[in-house]
Design an enzyme around this catalytic site. Structure first.
Site, PDB file in Angstrom:
ATOM      1  N   HIS A  23       0.843  -1.214   0.000  1.00 33.41           N
ATOM      2  CA  HIS A  23       0.000   0.000   0.000  1.00 33.41           C
ATOM      3  C   HIS A  23       0.871   1.254   0.000  1.00 33.41           C
ATOM      4  CE1 HIS A  23      -3.185  -2.547   2.282  1.00 33.41           C
ATOM      5  NE2 HIS A  23      -3.684  -2.313   1.076  1.00 33.41           N
ATOM      6  N   LYS A  47     -18.963  -4.826   7.079  1.00 37.29           N
ATOM      7  CA  LYS A  47     -17.719  -5.409   6.578  1.00 37.29           C
ATOM      8  C   LYS A  47     -16.684  -5.401   7.698  1.00 37.29           C
ATOM      9  CE  LYS A  47     -14.237  -5.694   3.088  1.00 37.29           C
ATOM     10  NZ  LYS A  47     -13.414  -5.066   2.086  1.00 37.29           N
ATOM     11  N   ARG A  97      -1.858  -5.817  -8.173  1.00 35.50           N
ATOM     12  CA  ARG A  97      -0.799  -6.810  -7.985  1.00 35.50           C
ATOM     13  C   ARG A  97      -0.834  -7.892  -9.041  1.00 35.50           C
ATOM     14  NH1 ARG A  97      -2.818  -7.974  -2.043  1.00 35.50           N
ATOM     15  NH2 ARG A  97      -4.648  -7.799  -3.376  1.00 35.50           N
ATOM     16  N   SER A 134      -3.073  -7.602   3.057  1.00 33.62           N
ATOM     17  CA  SER A 134      -3.430  -7.461   4.472  1.00 33.62           C
ATOM     18  C   SER A 134      -3.906  -8.794   5.034  1.00 33.62           C
ATOM     19  CB  SER A 134      -4.538  -6.422   4.634  1.00 33.62           C
ATOM     20  OG  SER A 134      -4.109  -5.165   4.170  1.00 33.62           O
TER      21      SER A 134
HETATM   22  O1  PNS Z   1      -9.058  -2.783   0.539  1.00 32.76           O
HETATM   23  P1  PNS Z   1     -10.394  -3.208   0.043  1.00 32.76           P
HETATM   24  O2  PNS Z   1     -11.020  -4.213   0.982  1.00 32.76           O
HETATM   25  O3  PNS Z   1     -10.389  -3.670  -1.373  1.00 32.76           O
HETATM   26  O4  PNS Z   1     -11.275  -1.868   0.127  1.00 32.76           O
HETATM   27  C1  PNS Z   1     -12.627  -1.949  -0.067  1.00 32.76           C
HETATM   28  C2  PNS Z   1     -13.343  -0.601  -0.088  1.00 32.76           C
HETATM   29  C3  PNS Z   1     -13.555  -0.053   1.293  1.00 32.76           C
HETATM   30  C4  PNS Z   1     -12.596   0.415  -0.899  1.00 32.76           C
HETATM   31  C5  PNS Z   1     -14.655  -1.005  -0.767  1.00 32.76           C
HETATM   32  O5  PNS Z   1     -15.373  -1.820   0.087  1.00 32.76           O
HETATM   33  C6  PNS Z   1     -15.512   0.159  -1.187  1.00 32.76           C
HETATM   34  O6  PNS Z   1     -15.199   0.810  -2.135  1.00 32.76           O
HETATM   35  N1  PNS Z   1     -16.618   0.374  -0.497  1.00 32.76           N
HETATM   36  C7  PNS Z   1     -17.520   1.470  -0.745  1.00 32.76           C
HETATM   37  C8  PNS Z   1     -18.725   1.069  -1.585  1.00 32.76           C
HETATM   38  C9  PNS Z   1     -18.477   1.331  -3.042  1.00 32.76           C
HETATM   39  O7  PNS Z   1     -18.334   2.463  -3.456  1.00 32.76           O
HETATM   40  N2  PNS Z   1     -18.387   0.228  -3.810  1.00 32.76           N
HETATM   41  C10 PNS Z   1     -18.099   0.273  -5.232  1.00 32.76           C
HETATM   42  C11 PNS Z   1     -19.374   0.353  -6.035  1.00 32.76           C
HETATM   43  S1  PNS Z   1     -19.039   0.390  -7.766  1.00 32.76           S
END
Ligand code: PNS
Length: 168
Positions: A23, A47, A97, A134
């Site tokens: 990250h 989540k 990645r 993670s």
């Molecule tokens: O590190 P991660 O787990 O991939 O991050 C996930 C995160 C928090 C970025 C993701 O859950 C997210 O974007 N949530 C918000 C809801 C949203 O906008 N989803 C995409 C719809 S197209």
């Protein structure tokens, strides 16, 4: 979508449970491309990935990104597009990645752009971090392994402490 204040701002959204060296590589490279990089920890109810609270993730990010004055740490709930509109960021930055990361990210990038014009910039991760996630860090730590090569020092300490607490 337009910038609110003329600042070329990008958001790096994620769970960061916890932040890894992979990250940080992406965040640091994003600072070379944008005036301000907002690292936004998603705080969506439901989540729960499990090792650190959102406040703890934020604190670890703040410590890990302290050297970069144009990086700001924040949290958000709800849709990434709504958060980006609220803070005046027309772009999100994501590290990739692998092809499977792209397969996961591409539909979100597409729908985010269709919903609000939010663009996604993908940065290919440095090869040395291609296997680091993670979830694997949490897994190694849970069973007493050393995560020092994969996360910054404050995170390695926090992860080891959390693993000891779980076993005490
Ligand atoms: O590190 P991660 O787990 O991939 O991050 C996930 C995160 C928090 C970025 C993701 O859950 C997210 O974007 N949530 C918000 C809801 C949203 O906008 N989803 C995409 C719809 S197209």
């Amino acid at each position: 979508m337009v910038e609110l204040d003329g600042v070329r701002r990008a958001v790096c959204p994620g769970s960061f449970d916890p932040v890894t060296r992979g990250h940080l590589d992406v965040i640091e490279r994003a600072t070379a491309l944008f005036d301000e990089v907002v690292v936004a920890v998603g705080a969506n109810p439901g989540k729960s990935t499990g090792m650190f609270t959102v406040a703890e993730r934020v604190a670890l990010l703040q410590e890990s990104c302290a050297a970069w004055p144009t990086v700001r740490i924040d949290t958000f709930a709800g849709l990434v597009v709504d958060y980006c509109a609220a803070i005046g960021a027309p772009t999100v930055v994501k590290g990739l990645r692998s092809p499977s990361d792209y397969a996961y990210e591409a539909p979100m990038a597409d729908l985010n752009r269709r919903m609000s014009g939010l663009e996604t910039v993908f940065l290919p991760c440095d090869a040395q971090w291609a296997s680091v996630s993670s979830s694997l860090v949490r897994d190694i730590a849970r069973f007493g392994g050393d995560v020092t090569p994969f996360v910054p020092a404050p995170v390695a300490e926090a992860v080891a402490r959390r693993a000891r607490e779980a076993h005490s």
